[in-house]
Design an enzyme around this catalytic site. Structure first.
Site, PDB file in Angstrom:
ATOM      1  N   LYS A  19      -6.569   5.347 -11.291  1.00  0.00           N
ATOM      2  CA  LYS A  19      -6.316   4.806 -12.382  1.00  0.00           C
ATOM      3  C   LYS A  19      -7.283   5.034 -13.523  1.00  0.00           C
ATOM      4  CE  LYS A  19      -2.893   1.817 -11.318  1.00  0.00           C
ATOM      5  NZ  LYS A  19      -1.591   2.155 -11.956  1.00  0.00           N
ATOM      6  N   ASN A  53      -0.974  -7.084   2.648  1.00  0.00           N
ATOM      7  CA  ASN A  53      -2.341  -6.897   2.857  1.00  0.00           C
ATOM      8  C   ASN A  53      -3.051  -8.176   1.801  1.00  0.00           C
ATOM      9  OD1 ASN A  53      -2.611  -4.375   4.083  1.00  0.00           O
ATOM     10  ND2 ASN A  53      -1.761  -3.266   2.392  1.00  0.00           N
ATOM     11  N   ASN A  54      -2.316  -8.508   0.765  1.00  0.00           N
ATOM     12  CA  ASN A  54      -2.981  -9.579  -0.316  1.00  0.00           C
ATOM     13  C   ASN A  54      -2.656 -10.891   0.456  1.00  0.00           C
ATOM     14  OD1 ASN A  54      -1.656  -6.997  -2.124  1.00  0.00           O
ATOM     15  ND2 ASN A  54      -3.673  -7.531  -2.391  1.00  0.00           N
ATOM     16  N   TYR A  86      -6.538   5.494  -5.056  1.00  0.00           N
ATOM     17  CA  TYR A  86      -5.848   4.673  -5.780  1.00  0.00           C
ATOM     18  C   TYR A  86      -6.711   4.070  -7.089  1.00  0.00           C
ATOM     19  CZ  TYR A  86      -3.979   0.388  -8.048  1.00  0.00           C
ATOM     20  OH  TYR A  86      -3.492  -0.362  -8.951  1.00  0.00           O
ATOM     21  N   PHE A  95       4.661   1.152 -15.728  1.00  0.00           N
ATOM     22  CA  PHE A  95       4.241   0.607 -14.375  1.00  0.00           C
ATOM     23  C   PHE A  95       4.311   1.343 -13.205  1.00  0.00           C
ATOM     24  CE2 PHE A  95       5.896  -3.115 -17.010  1.00  0.00           C
ATOM     25  CZ  PHE A  95       4.822  -3.964 -16.917  1.00  0.00           C
ATOM     26  N   ASN A 138      12.670   4.490  -9.633  1.00  0.00           N
ATOM     27  CA  ASN A 138      13.079   5.568  -8.493  1.00  0.00           C
ATOM     28  C   ASN A 138      13.326   4.519  -7.187  1.00  0.00           C
ATOM     29  OD1 ASN A 138      10.768   5.068  -7.329  1.00  0.00           O
ATOM     30  ND2 ASN A 138      10.371   7.329  -7.077  1.00  0.00           N
ATOM     31  N   GLY A 164      10.009  -3.102 -10.353  1.00  0.00           N
ATOM     32  CA  GLY A 164       8.756  -3.645  -9.518  1.00  0.00           C
ATOM     33  C   GLY A 164       8.723  -5.059  -9.900  1.00  0.00           C
ATOM     34  N   TYR A 165       7.487  -5.408  -9.042  1.00  0.00           N
ATOM     35  CA  TYR A 165       6.954  -7.018  -8.967  1.00  0.00           C
ATOM     36  C   TYR A 165       6.801  -7.181 -10.533  1.00  0.00           C
ATOM     37  CZ  TYR A 165       3.606 -10.747  -8.546  1.00  0.00           C
ATOM     38  OH  TYR A 165       2.709 -11.983  -8.637  1.00  0.00           O
ATOM     39  N   SER A 207      -6.153  -1.295 -13.770  1.00  0.00           N
ATOM     40  CA  SER A 207      -6.618  -2.437 -12.900  1.00  0.00           C
ATOM     41  C   SER A 207      -7.992  -2.833 -12.910  1.00  0.00           C
ATOM     42  CB  SER A 207      -6.428  -1.999 -11.336  1.00  0.00           C
ATOM     43  OG  SER A 207      -6.876  -2.775 -10.550  1.00  0.00           O
TER      44      SER A 207
HETATM   45  P1  NAD Z   1       5.280  -2.507  -7.682  1.00  0.00           P
HETATM   46  O1  NAD Z   1       5.302  -1.500  -6.684  1.00  0.00           O
HETATM   47  O2  NAD Z   1       6.101  -3.651  -7.471  1.00  0.00           O
HETATM   48  O3  NAD Z   1       6.339  -1.967  -8.958  1.00  0.00           O
HETATM   49  C1  NAD Z   1       6.167  -0.434  -9.025  1.00  0.00           C
HETATM   50  C2  NAD Z   1       7.581   0.170  -9.571  1.00  0.00           C
HETATM   51  O4  NAD Z   1       7.637   1.200  -9.735  1.00  0.00           O
HETATM   52  C3  NAD Z   1       8.431   0.036  -8.117  1.00  0.00           C
HETATM   53  O5  NAD Z   1       9.743  -0.520  -8.662  1.00  0.00           O
HETATM   54  C4  NAD Z   1       8.545   1.235  -7.954  1.00  0.00           C
HETATM   55  O6  NAD Z   1       9.854   1.522  -7.048  1.00  0.00           O
HETATM   56  C5  NAD Z   1       8.522   2.238  -9.085  1.00  0.00           C
HETATM   57  N1  NAD Z   1       7.901   3.619  -8.845  1.00  0.00           N
HETATM   58  C6  NAD Z   1       6.908   3.824  -8.160  1.00  0.00           C
HETATM   59  N2  NAD Z   1       6.685   5.282  -8.196  1.00  0.00           N
HETATM   60  C7  NAD Z   1       7.703   5.776  -9.063  1.00  0.00           C
HETATM   61  C8  NAD Z   1       7.951   7.054  -9.494  1.00  0.00           C
HETATM   62  N3  NAD Z   1       7.376   7.978  -9.233  1.00  0.00           N
HETATM   63  N4  NAD Z   1       9.092   7.193 -10.532  1.00  0.00           N
HETATM   64  C9  NAD Z   1       9.542   5.858 -10.885  1.00  0.00           C
HETATM   65  N5  NAD Z   1       9.264   4.781 -10.500  1.00  0.00           N
HETATM   66  C10 NAD Z   1       8.488   4.699  -9.320  1.00  0.00           C
HETATM   67  O7  NAD Z   1       4.004  -2.957  -8.012  1.00  0.00           O
HETATM   68  P2  NAD Z   1       3.481  -3.585  -9.187  1.00  0.00           P
HETATM   69  O8  NAD Z   1       2.527  -4.679  -8.599  1.00  0.00           O
HETATM   70  O9  NAD Z   1       4.513  -4.200 -10.102  1.00  0.00           O
HETATM   71  O10 NAD Z   1       2.511  -2.926 -10.008  1.00  0.00           O
HETATM   72  C11 NAD Z   1       2.977  -2.283 -11.146  1.00  0.00           C
HETATM   73  C12 NAD Z   1       1.756  -1.341 -11.715  1.00  0.00           C
HETATM   74  O11 NAD Z   1       0.740  -2.354 -12.105  1.00  0.00           O
HETATM   75  C13 NAD Z   1       1.306  -0.271 -10.917  1.00  0.00           C
HETATM   76  O12 NAD Z   1       1.047   0.722 -11.662  1.00  0.00           O
HETATM   77  C14 NAD Z   1       0.057  -0.751 -10.085  1.00  0.00           C
HETATM   78  O13 NAD Z   1      -0.812   0.218  -9.939  1.00  0.00           O
HETATM   79  C15 NAD Z   1      -0.454  -1.875 -11.247  1.00  0.00           C
HETATM   80  N6  NAD Z   1      -1.210  -2.862 -10.784  1.00  0.00           N
HETATM   81  C16 NAD Z   1      -0.932  -3.902  -9.980  1.00  0.00           C
HETATM   82  C17 NAD Z   1      -1.507  -4.921  -9.354  1.00  0.00           C
HETATM   83  C18 NAD Z   1      -1.016  -5.737  -8.346  1.00  0.00           C
HETATM   84  O14 NAD Z   1      -1.648  -6.389  -7.824  1.00  0.00           O
HETATM   85  N7  NAD Z   1       0.195  -5.933  -8.126  1.00  0.00           N
HETATM   86  C19 NAD Z   1      -2.769  -5.024  -9.930  1.00  0.00           C
HETATM   87  C20 NAD Z   1      -3.346  -3.996 -10.774  1.00  0.00           C
HETATM   88  C21 NAD Z   1      -2.809  -3.103 -11.238  1.00  0.00           C
HETATM   89  N1  UDP Z   2      -7.926 -12.393   2.095  1.00  0.00           N
HETATM   90  C1  UDP Z   2      -7.962 -13.055   3.264  1.00  0.00           C
HETATM   91  N2  UDP Z   2      -6.968 -12.881   4.315  1.00  0.00           N
HETATM   92  C2  UDP Z   2      -6.025 -12.316   4.000  1.00  0.00           C
HETATM   93  C3  UDP Z   2      -5.917 -11.499   2.792  1.00  0.00           C
HETATM   94  C4  UDP Z   2      -6.715 -11.494   1.867  1.00  0.00           C
HETATM   95  O1  UDP Z   2      -9.041 -14.041   3.636  1.00  0.00           O
HETATM   96  O2  UDP Z   2      -4.882 -11.876   4.901  1.00  0.00           O
HETATM   97  C5  UDP Z   2      -9.168 -12.539   1.250  1.00  0.00           C
HETATM   98  C6  UDP Z   2      -9.717 -11.067   0.787  1.00  0.00           C
HETATM   99  O3  UDP Z   2     -10.947 -10.892   1.810  1.00  0.00           O
HETATM  100  C7  UDP Z   2     -10.406 -11.576  -0.660  1.00  0.00           C
HETATM  101  C8  UDP Z   2      -9.066 -12.368  -1.165  1.00  0.00           C
HETATM  102  O4  UDP Z   2      -8.400 -12.874   0.079  1.00  0.00           O
HETATM  103  O5  UDP Z   2     -11.646 -12.173  -0.673  1.00  0.00           O
HETATM  104  C9  UDP Z   2      -8.083 -11.541  -2.000  1.00  0.00           C
HETATM  105  O6  UDP Z   2      -7.531 -10.536  -1.349  1.00  0.00           O
HETATM  106  P1  UDP Z   2      -6.633  -9.538  -1.936  1.00  0.00           P
HETATM  107  O7  UDP Z   2      -6.294  -8.378  -0.819  1.00  0.00           O
HETATM  108  O8  UDP Z   2      -5.493 -10.351  -2.175  1.00  0.00           O
HETATM  109  O9  UDP Z   2      -6.961  -9.030  -3.384  1.00  0.00           O
HETATM  110  P2  UDP Z   2      -8.249  -8.189  -3.621  1.00  0.00           P
HETATM  111  O10 UDP Z   2      -9.258  -8.113  -2.411  1.00  0.00           O
HETATM  112  O11 UDP Z   2      -7.678  -6.725  -3.447  1.00  0.00           O
HETATM  113  O12 UDP Z   2      -8.772  -8.548  -4.733  1.00  0.00           O
END
Ligand code: NAD
Ligand code: UDP
Length: 331
Positions: A152, A197-198, A148, A80, A32, A10-11, A124
């Site tokens: 956590k 979404n982000n 969600y 993750f 997976n 993942g990311y 998170s």
């Molecule tokens: P992502 O979706 O890119 O990575 C998650 C990976 O886990 C993916 O490769 C997915 O295929 C795998 N996966 C999901 N469910 C699975 C399962 N049941 N079994 C095996 N593999 C599985 O997400 P990410 O952005 O890399 O986030 C990683 C972790 O960090 C997550 O737990 C997420 O909740 C947490 N997190 C992410 C952010 C963010 O903004 N990206 C912020 C806070 C916390």
């Molecule tokens: N945001 C925005 N346009 C978009 C997506 C997000 O203006 O298309 C704004 C959102 O309102 C917030 C900031 O960007 O103030 C970050 O949003 P994001 O969804 O990335 O993170 P989160 O709100 O989950 O922290």
């Protein structure tokens, strides 16, 4: 000894793998691919020049996870794997609790049976709910407003109980603020399916002409320019934070929760300007109504990470934008 990285394709996991391999650690990725692609693992091998062993499995397959721990001589786990879209969690709570909570319980059972006690968990800043004060330190009260976030929070509480039960458990929950940016190679990055979404992936798609303009959700917040403020952290800083957390966890039994953020807030319009600098072109944008559920400002107090992990973020918004752009062009 080897580190099991669940969700390592993942990311965030993929960036962490690059940092661990560069530091000479051995890893095994378990994924997976429900939100990633096996080609990421090939790209990780290209970036690092190291083989990246892969187990294609759901983390809820306890036997498979236990077998992986045994076969690869795993001594620590970074967890993750899970589902992460807030909106989707409202419409699919069973899937979210299943993947996140059931997934963590299965992992813990496998770790217990194989006597692996070191765990770094992806938590998170969402566990802080609506900020009562800023910057947010780890003593800020926790709460959740969606499945969600609740998953956590439940996992954090569960891990606290597990760590209390036996000193053989060493657990760190890392509370991420807003991870953005990509690896300097441009070969890996955030790859959201559908309309992002982000903010960052959306702006990146506007910058590369895939979308015509950005909707700025509200300009009437009590912030410097009226737009929402977040603590964006470069994913490579975040990755280095995990490496530091693994070093810490090795000799700290018990449970700790640590913020990974920069301590700096950036508004939506500041991020748009940074992206314009990185791309050399204007980012068309239009102010629309606030997004329901959004908060005005959120940023970390990163002091504890500095004290306990000896880690702090070093990369700024310009690097976050230019690396995102390079990845977006390469995809
Ligand atoms: P992502 O979706 O890119 O990575 C998650 C990976 O886990 C993916 O490769 C997915 O295929 C795998 N996966 C999901 N469910 C699975 C399962 N049941 N079994 C095996 N593999 C599985 O997400 P990410 O952005 O890399 O986030 C990683 C972790 O960090 C997550 O737990 C997420 O909740 C947490 N997190 C992410 C952010 C963010 O903004 N990206 C912020 C806070 C916390
Ligand atoms: N945001 C925005 N346009 C978009 C997506 C997000 O203006 O298309 C704004 C959102 O309102 C917030 C900031 O960007 O103030 C970050 O949003 P994001 O969804 O990335 O993170 P989160 O709100 O989950 O922290």
């Amino acid at each position: 000894m080897t580190i099991l990285v669940t969700g390592g394709a993942g990311y965030i996991g993929s960036h962490v793998v690059t940092v661990l391999l560069a530091a000479g650690r051995k890893v095994v990725v378990l994924d997976n691919f429900c939100n990633s692609d096996p080609s990421v693992v090939e790209r990780l091998e290209r970036i690092t020049g190291c083989p990246v062993p892969l187990v294609h499995s759901d983390v809820r397959d306890r036997e498979r996870v236990a077998d992986t721990l045994r076969r690869f001589g795993v001594d620590s786990v970074i967890h993750f794997a899970g589902l992460k879209a807030v909106g989707e969690s409202v419409s699919k709570p069973i899937e979210y609790y299943g993947a996140n909570i059931q997934g963590t319980i299965s992992l813990l059972e496998a770790m217990q049976s194989e006597k692996v006690g070191q765990l770094v968990f992806s938590s998170s800043a969402t566990v802080y709910g609506d900020p009562g004060y800023l910057p947010i330190d780890e003593s800020h009260p926790t709460s959740a407003t969606n499945p969600y976030g609740r998953s956590k929070l439940h996992i954090e509480e569960m891990l606290k109980d597990v760590a209390l039960a036996s000193p053989s458990w060493k657990i760190v929950c890392l509370r991420y603020f807003n991870p953005v940016g990509a690896h300097a190679s441009g070969l890996i990055g955030e790859d959201p399916a559908g309309i992002p979404n982000n903010l960052m992936p959306f702006v990146a798609q506007v910058a590369t002409g895939q979308r015509s303009f950005l909707r700025v959700f509200g300009q009437d917040y009590p912030t410097s320019d009226g737009t929402g403020v977040r603590d964006y952290i470069h994913v490579m800083d975040l990755a280095e934070g995990h490496s530091a957390a693994l070093r810490f966890v090795a000799d700290h039994p018990g449970w700790n929760a640590i913020n990974l953020g920069t301590g700096r807030g950036t508004s939506v319009l500041e991020m748009v300007s940074a992206f314009e600098r990185a791309s050399g072109r204007p980012i068309p944008h239009e102010v629309v109504d606030r997004r329901p559920g959004d908060i005005a400002s959120c940023y970390a107090d990163p002091t504890l990470a500095r004290q306990l992990l000896g880690w702090q973020a070093t990369r700024g918004v310009d690097d976050m934008c230019s690396s995102t752009l390079a990845w977006q062009k390469n995809r």
